[in-house]
Design a protein around this motif. Structure first.
Motif, PDB file in Angstrom:
ATOM      1  N   LYS A  57       0.830  -1.198   0.000  1.00  0.00           N
ATOM      2  CA  LYS A  57       0.000   0.000   0.000  1.00  0.00           C
ATOM      3  C   LYS A  57       0.873   1.260   0.000  1.00  0.00           C
ATOM      4  O   LYS A  57       0.577   2.224  -0.703  1.00  0.00           O
ATOM      5  CB  LYS A  57      -0.899  -0.018   1.243  1.00  0.00           C
ATOM      6  N   ASN A  58       1.943   1.242   0.797  1.00  0.00           N
ATOM      7  CA  ASN A  58       2.859   2.385   0.846  1.00  0.00           C
ATOM      8  C   ASN A  58       3.604   2.567  -0.472  1.00  0.00           C
ATOM      9  O   ASN A  58       3.866   3.693  -0.885  1.00  0.00           O
ATOM     10  CB  ASN A  58       3.867   2.237   1.989  1.00  0.00           C
ATOM     11  N   VAL A  59       3.949   1.458  -1.113  1.00  0.00           N
ATOM     12  CA  VAL A  59       4.638   1.544  -2.401  1.00  0.00           C
ATOM     13  C   VAL A  59       3.720   2.211  -3.425  1.00  0.00           C
ATOM     14  O   VAL A  59       4.132   3.100  -4.172  1.00  0.00           O
ATOM     15  CB  VAL A  59       5.070   0.138  -2.900  1.00  0.00           C
ATOM     16  N   GLU A  60       2.479   1.773  -3.456  1.00  0.00           N
ATOM     17  CA  GLU A  60       1.538   2.234  -4.479  1.00  0.00           C
ATOM     18  C   GLU A  60       0.888   3.580  -4.155  1.00  0.00           C
ATOM     19  O   GLU A  60       0.617   4.356  -5.059  1.00  0.00           O
ATOM     20  CB  GLU A  60       0.435   1.189  -4.670  1.00  0.00           C
ATOM     21  N   ALA A  69       9.853   4.426  -2.067  1.00  0.00           N
ATOM     22  CA  ALA A  69      11.094   3.717  -2.386  1.00  0.00           C
ATOM     23  C   ALA A  69      11.550   2.828  -1.225  1.00  0.00           C
ATOM     24  O   ALA A  69      11.961   1.679  -1.437  1.00  0.00           O
ATOM     25  CB  ALA A  69      12.194   4.713  -2.753  1.00  0.00           C
ATOM     26  N   LEU A  70      11.479   3.345  -0.004  1.00  0.00           N
ATOM     27  CA  LEU A  70      11.885   2.554   1.160  1.00  0.00           C
ATOM     28  C   LEU A  70      10.956   1.365   1.372  1.00  0.00           C
ATOM     29  O   LEU A  70      11.416   0.248   1.644  1.00  0.00           O
ATOM     30  CB  LEU A  70      11.927   3.431   2.412  1.00  0.00           C
ATOM     31  N   ALA A  71       9.655   1.582   1.228  1.00  0.00           N
ATOM     32  CA  ALA A  71       8.695   0.483   1.369  1.00  0.00           C
ATOM     33  C   ALA A  71       8.920  -0.550   0.267  1.00  0.00           C
ATOM     34  O   ALA A  71       8.839  -1.759   0.515  1.00  0.00           O
ATOM     35  CB  ALA A  71       7.263   1.012   1.328  1.00  0.00           C
ATOM     36  N   GLN A  74      11.929  -2.718   1.140  1.00  0.00           N
ATOM     37  CA  GLN A  74      11.590  -3.660   2.212  1.00  0.00           C
ATOM     38  C   GLN A  74      10.699  -4.781   1.688  1.00  0.00           C
ATOM     39  O   GLN A  74      10.896  -5.951   2.014  1.00  0.00           O
ATOM     40  CB  GLN A  74      10.907  -2.907   3.347  1.00  0.00           C
ATOM     41  N   LEU A  75       9.745  -4.444   0.849  1.00  0.00           N
ATOM     42  CA  LEU A  75       8.844  -5.441   0.267  1.00  0.00           C
ATOM     43  C   LEU A  75       9.609  -6.408  -0.633  1.00  0.00           C
ATOM     44  O   LEU A  75       9.394  -7.624  -0.572  1.00  0.00           O
ATOM     45  CB  LEU A  75       7.727  -4.742  -0.514  1.00  0.00           C
ATOM     46  N   ALA A  76      10.507  -5.882  -1.443  1.00  0.00           N
ATOM     47  CA  ALA A  76      11.311  -6.738  -2.323  1.00  0.00           C
ATOM     48  C   ALA A  76      12.157  -7.709  -1.507  1.00  0.00           C
ATOM     49  O   ALA A  76      12.280  -8.888  -1.850  1.00  0.00           O
ATOM     50  CB  ALA A  76      12.198  -5.881  -3.224  1.00  0.00           C
ATOM     51  N   TYR A  77      12.730  -7.214  -0.403  1.00  0.00           N
ATOM     52  CA  TYR A  77      13.520  -8.082   0.476  1.00  0.00           C
ATOM     53  C   TYR A  77      12.651  -9.206   1.041  1.00  0.00           C
ATOM     54  O   TYR A  77      13.038 -10.377   1.007  1.00  0.00           O
ATOM     55  CB  TYR A  77      14.142  -7.265   1.616  1.00  0.00           C
ATOM     56  N   CYS A  78      11.472  -8.853   1.553  1.00  0.00           N
ATOM     57  CA  CYS A  78      10.573  -9.859   2.141  1.00  0.00           C
ATOM     58  C   CYS A  78      10.218 -10.940   1.125  1.00  0.00           C
ATOM     59  O   CYS A  78      10.253 -12.137   1.439  1.00  0.00           O
ATOM     60  CB  CYS A  78       9.283  -9.203   2.640  1.00  0.00           C
ATOM     61  N   ARG A  79       9.887 -10.524  -0.062  1.00  0.00           N
ATOM     62  CA  ARG A  79       9.490 -11.481  -1.097  1.00  0.00           C
ATOM     63  C   ARG A  79      10.657 -12.365  -1.541  1.00  0.00           C
ATOM     64  O   ARG A  79      10.492 -13.565  -1.737  1.00  0.00           O
ATOM     65  CB  ARG A  79       8.879 -10.747  -2.283  1.00  0.00           C
ATOM     66  N   ARG A  80      11.804 -11.776  -1.691  1.00  0.00           N
ATOM     67  CA  ARG A  80      12.973 -12.554  -2.133  1.00  0.00           C
ATOM     68  C   ARG A  80      13.381 -13.582  -1.086  1.00  0.00           C
ATOM     69  O   ARG A  80      13.660 -14.734  -1.405  1.00  0.00           O
ATOM     70  CB  ARG A  80      14.133 -11.625  -2.435  1.00  0.00           C
ATOM     71  N   ALA A 115      18.101 -14.344  10.084  1.00  0.00           N
ATOM     72  CA  ALA A 115      17.145 -13.273  10.362  1.00  0.00           C
ATOM     73  C   ALA A 115      17.504 -12.537  11.652  1.00  0.00           C
ATOM     74  O   ALA A 115      17.376 -11.308  11.728  1.00  0.00           O
ATOM     75  CB  ALA A 115      15.726 -13.835  10.433  1.00  0.00           C
ATOM     76  N   ILE A 116      17.955 -13.271  12.653  1.00  0.00           N
ATOM     77  CA  ILE A 116      18.375 -12.633  13.905  1.00  0.00           C
ATOM     78  C   ILE A 116      19.614 -11.774  13.667  1.00  0.00           C
ATOM     79  O   ILE A 116      19.689 -10.628  14.131  1.00  0.00           O
ATOM     80  CB  ILE A 116      18.604 -13.688  15.007  1.00  0.00           C
ATOM     81  N   ASP A 117      20.585 -12.310  12.922  1.00  0.00           N
ATOM     82  CA  ASP A 117      21.779 -11.523  12.578  1.00  0.00           C
ATOM     83  C   ASP A 117      21.398 -10.275  11.780  1.00  0.00           C
ATOM     84  O   ASP A 117      21.945  -9.192  11.984  1.00  0.00           O
ATOM     85  CB  ASP A 117      22.775 -12.362  11.775  1.00  0.00           C
ATOM     86  N   PHE A 118      20.443 -10.437  10.865  1.00  0.00           N
ATOM     87  CA  PHE A 118      19.991  -9.313  10.055  1.00  0.00           C
ATOM     88  C   PHE A 118      19.316  -8.260  10.929  1.00  0.00           C
ATOM     89  O   PHE A 118      19.489  -7.061  10.713  1.00  0.00           O
ATOM     90  CB  PHE A 118      19.039  -9.807   8.965  1.00  0.00           C
ATOM     91  N   ALA A 119      18.556  -8.690  11.922  1.00  0.00           N
ATOM     92  CA  ALA A 119      17.904  -7.752  12.835  1.00  0.00           C
ATOM     93  C   ALA A 119      18.945  -6.938  13.610  1.00  0.00           C
ATOM     94  O   ALA A 119      18.780  -5.725  13.796  1.00  0.00           O
ATOM     95  CB  ALA A 119      16.976  -8.499  13.795  1.00  0.00           C
ATOM     96  N   VAL A 120      20.001  -7.590  14.037  1.00  0.00           N
ATOM     97  CA  VAL A 120      21.082  -6.886  14.740  1.00  0.00           C
ATOM     98  C   VAL A 120      21.721  -5.857  13.808  1.00  0.00           C
ATOM     99  O   VAL A 120      21.947  -4.702  14.189  1.00  0.00           O
ATOM    100  CB  VAL A 120      22.136  -7.883  15.281  1.00  0.00           C
ATOM    101  N   GLN A 121      21.985  -6.276  12.574  1.00  0.00           N
ATOM    102  CA  GLN A 121      22.584  -5.353  11.608  1.00  0.00           C
ATOM    103  C   GLN A 121      21.621  -4.202  11.305  1.00  0.00           C
ATOM    104  O   GLN A 121      22.038  -3.056  11.182  1.00  0.00           O
ATOM    105  CB  GLN A 121      22.955  -6.088  10.313  1.00  0.00           C
ATOM    106  N   SER A 122      20.338  -4.492  11.227  1.00  0.00           N
ATOM    107  CA  SER A 122      19.342  -3.440  10.991  1.00  0.00           C
ATOM    108  C   SER A 122      19.349  -2.433  12.133  1.00  0.00           C
ATOM    109  O   SER A 122      19.197  -1.230  11.904  1.00  0.00           O
ATOM    110  CB  SER A 122      17.949  -4.047  10.838  1.00  0.00           C
ATOM    111  N   ALA A 123      19.522  -2.916  13.358  1.00  0.00           N
ATOM    112  CA  ALA A 123      19.593  -2.009  14.509  1.00  0.00           C
ATOM    113  C   ALA A 123      20.819  -1.102  14.380  1.00  0.00           C
ATOM    114  O   ALA A 123      20.751   0.094  14.688  1.00  0.00           O
ATOM    115  CB  ALA A 123      19.632  -2.800  15.810  1.00  0.00           C
TER     116      ALA A 123
END
Length: 156
Positions: A57-60, A69-71, A74-80, A115-123
C-alpha cells in the motif's frame, strides 16, 4: 524538516517492546505441543502477510517518493527471502540420507539464525541513520545561526 529529538527514543521504545514480546513468546512456545506451535506459526505468518500488504500500500499509494522507495525495498527483500526459504535453501542443503522435511527444517533453522543476525545489523543501520539525521539537523541549525549574524541556535 526538523528532527524531533524524542522521535528516535519513541521508536526505540517500540522496538524494545516488540523484542520483549518476541522473546517471551519464543520462550513460552518452546515448551508447547505441536498443535500450539502450528497455531502460533499461522498467526505469525498472517502478521507477516498483513505487513507485506501495508508495505505494498505504501509503495503504491504514498505521496512521498522516499516512503514509496523505502517500502518497495523492504517489500522486495521480504518477497525474495520468502522465495529462498521455500524453494532454494532446502535444495541447497539437501544431504544424502536426509528427508525433504529434514532439509526444509535445516533451511528454516539457518534462515532463523540469519534473520536474527539481520535484525542486529538493521539495529546498527538504524543507529547510523538516526545519528546522521541528528548531525545533519545540527549542521542546518549551525548554518542558520551563522546566516543570522553568527549566533548559534543555543545562544539566541
Amino acid at each position: 524538516m526538523k528532527v524531533n529529538e524524542g522521535m528516535f527514543a519513541v521508536k526505540l521504545q517500540e522496538l524494545e517492546q516488540q523484542y520483549g514480546r518476541m522473546r517471551s513468546r519464543l520462550r513460552l512456545l518452546q515448551r508447547e505441543d505441536h498443535s500450539k506451535i502450528r497455531k502460533e506459526l499461522q498467526m505469525a505468518a498472517d502478521e507477516c502477510r498483513q505487513n507485506e500488504l501495508l508495505l505494498q500500500k505504501n509503495v503504491e499509494g504514498s505521496r512521498s517518493p522516499a516512503v514509496s522507495a523505502l517500502a518497495g525495498a523492504q517489500l522486495a527483500y521480504c518477497r525474495r527471502v520468502g522465495k529462498l526459504l521455500k524453494r532454494k535453501l532446502p535444495r541447497c542443503l539437501s544431504c544424502e540420507g536426509s528427508t525433504p522435511h529434514e532439509d526444509e527444517a535445516e533451511a528454516a533453522s539457518l534462515y532463523a539464525e540469519y534473520a536474527i543476525d539481520f535484525a542486529v545489523q538493521s539495529a546498527r543501520y538504524a543507529l547510523l541513520a538516526a545519528l546522521r539525521a541528528i548531525d545533519l539537523q545540527m549542521d542546518a541549525e549551525e548554518q542558520k545561526g551563522e546566516a543570522c549574524g553568527g549566533l548559534s541556535p543555543k545562544s539566541r
